[in-house]
Design an enzyme around this catalytic site. Structure first.
Site, short mmCIF file in Angstrom:
data_model
loop_
_atom_site.label_atom_id
_atom_site.label_comp_id
_atom_site.label_asym_id
_atom_site.label_seq_id
_atom_site.Cartn_x
_atom_site.Cartn_y
_atom_site.Cartn_z
N CYS A 148 -27.00 9.02 -6.49
CA CYS A 148 -26.86 9.90 -7.65
C CYS A 148 -28.19 9.93 -8.39
O CYS A 148 -28.81 8.87 -8.56
CB CYS A 148 -25.75 9.37 -8.56
SG CYS A 148 -25.51 10.35 -10.05
N GLU B 38 -19.65 15.49 -7.81
CA GLU B 38 -20.16 16.30 -8.93
C GLU B 38 -19.07 16.53 -9.99
O GLU B 38 -19.35 16.44 -11.18
CB GLU B 38 -20.71 17.64 -8.43
CG GLU B 38 -21.93 17.52 -7.51
CD GLU B 38 -23.03 16.64 -8.05
OE1 GLU B 38 -23.19 16.54 -9.29
OE2 GLU B 38 -23.74 16.02 -7.24
NI NI Z 1 -24.36 12.20 -9.39
#
Ligand code: NI
Length: 175
Positions: A100, A143
């Protein structure tokens, strides 16, 4: 056009439940989405959620032809998905490595549903309704989690499978 700063884990915006978008076809929305694409491209990400650039709105973008971060991944169409809803088609889950942009340098193994349907709208308000599986499904779930204040480390089940990418690569631990 602007590359925005990506917030890192620990920033309070990343923990908030983001607000739905209510106005479409606005210059402000178009500008925000353009900034998201510029930021994602600069960081070589495969997806980005608006809260990651400190905009607490239910907007995610994702997609790539070929990803340097995930070289073996199948392409995903470039998508703007606003006010998304995910439906799990069956109970099947698969464990897979994730990273991420808000958790730089790290990777961890996270279980995700393998088959999903996702719905929402694009920036013009056009409906999106798609089936997705495997990595595509994983990216969307990752997401959309951002919009509910969830970062992937919160979903890791075995903390032995969480570490710095450089260390994991060195030991060939990544699948
Ligand atoms: Ni992320």
């Amino acid at each position: 056009m602007a590359v925005r700063q990506v917030l890192r884990m620990g920033h309070p915006t990343l923990l908030k439940v983001a607000q739905p978008v209510t106005e479409f076809n606005t210059a402000a929305l178009d500008r925000l989405i353009e900034d998201m694409f510029d930021t994602m491209a600069e960081q070589e990400g495969v997806g980005l959620a608006a809260p990651q650039i400190d905009e607490s709105l239910r907007i995610v973008i994702f997609g790539f032809e070929l990803s340097e971060r995930y070289p073996d991944a199948e392409p995903i169409p470039t998508t703007v998905l606003i006010n998304p809803v995910i439906e799990f088609i069956d109970a099947e889950q698969q464990a897979g490595w994730e990273g991420c942009l808000s958790v730089p340098g790290l990777r961890g193994v996270v279980p995700r549903y393998t088959h999903i349907r996702y719905c929402g709208v694009d920036q013009a308000g056009n409906a999106i309704d798609r089936m997705a599986k495997d990595f595509h499904a994983r990216v969307v779930q990752h997401e959309v989690d951002h919009l509910d204040g969830i970062l992937y480390p919160q979903k890791i089940e075995d903390m032995n499978q969480f570490g710095f990418l450089e260390e994991l690569e060195l030991r060939n631990k990544l699948d």
